[in-house]
Design a protein around this motif. Structure first.
Motif, PDB file in Angstrom:
ATOM      1  N   GLU A  96     173.633 -67.583  -1.304  1.00  0.00           N
ATOM      2  CA  GLU A  96     173.873 -68.231  -0.017  1.00  0.00           C
ATOM      3  C   GLU A  96     172.933 -67.674   1.052  1.00  0.00           C
ATOM      4  O   GLU A  96     172.408 -68.424   1.874  1.00  0.00           O
ATOM      5  N   ARG A  97     172.724 -66.356   1.045  1.00  0.00           N
ATOM      6  CA  ARG A  97     171.840 -65.749   2.030  1.00  0.00           C
ATOM      7  C   ARG A  97     170.404 -66.247   1.834  1.00  0.00           C
ATOM      8  O   ARG A  97     169.707 -66.589   2.790  1.00  0.00           O
ATOM      9  N   SER A 100     170.154 -69.822   3.121  1.00  0.00           N
ATOM     10  CA  SER A 100     170.133 -69.908   4.583  1.00  0.00           C
ATOM     11  C   SER A 100     168.794 -69.403   5.137  1.00  0.00           C
ATOM     12  O   SER A 100     168.288 -69.954   6.114  1.00  0.00           O
ATOM     13  N   GLU A 103     166.344 -72.230   4.599  1.00  0.00           N
ATOM     14  CA  GLU A 103     166.562 -73.273   5.600  1.00  0.00           C
ATOM     15  C   GLU A 103     166.019 -72.858   6.954  1.00  0.00           C
ATOM     16  O   GLU A 103     165.442 -73.682   7.679  1.00  0.00           O
TER      17      GLU A 103
END
Length: 130
Positions: A96-97, A100, A103
């Motif tokens: 997830e890190r 992100s 992104e």
């Protein structure tokens, strides 16, 4: 490692050791014991040797020892499950890190450089009449 996993690990080790100790004590309590009795002194003496066998003396300790040992093994399995899910959670958080961060880099690359110009007090904005 989480505190709960550490507590489960410590309890499992204690249960394993305590269970093994009870089983060993139960085996030694149920084993035959030999005794020697001496009587008299000097010219007349008497000696007797006898063996006491009580196999049922340690069965309670052995049974409770097996229960504690089995509980230690179950707690060890619970510890493995706790640490396994903790690793999966850590990997998920890393993914997830990274997503992100990717992104954020993409948004930064696509961002338009916008400059803000303020109007002065004396200047009036141009208006177009249609």
């Amino acid at each position: 490692m989480k505190k709960s996993a550490v507590i489960v690990l410590i309890l499992s080790i204690l249960f394993l050791v305590f269970g093994a100790g009870l089983v060993i004590y139960g085996i030694s309590a149920g084993a035959p014991h030999s005794y020697v009795y001496h009587s008299g002194a000097g010219f007349i003496s008497y000696a007797a040797r006898y063996t006491v066998s009580s196999p049922a003396a340690g069965t309670g300790y052995i049974s409770i020892g097996h229960l504690f040992f089995d509980a230690g093994l179950v707690l060890m399995v619970i510890f493995v499950i706790l640490t396994h899910y903790e690793k999966k959670d850590g990997e998920l958080k890393k993914r997830e890190r990274r997503a992100s961060e990717a992104e954020a880099r993409k948004a930064k690359a696509e961002a338009v450089d916008v400059t803000v110009h303020e109007e002065g007090e004396g200047e009036k904005p141009e208006t177009h009449n249609v």
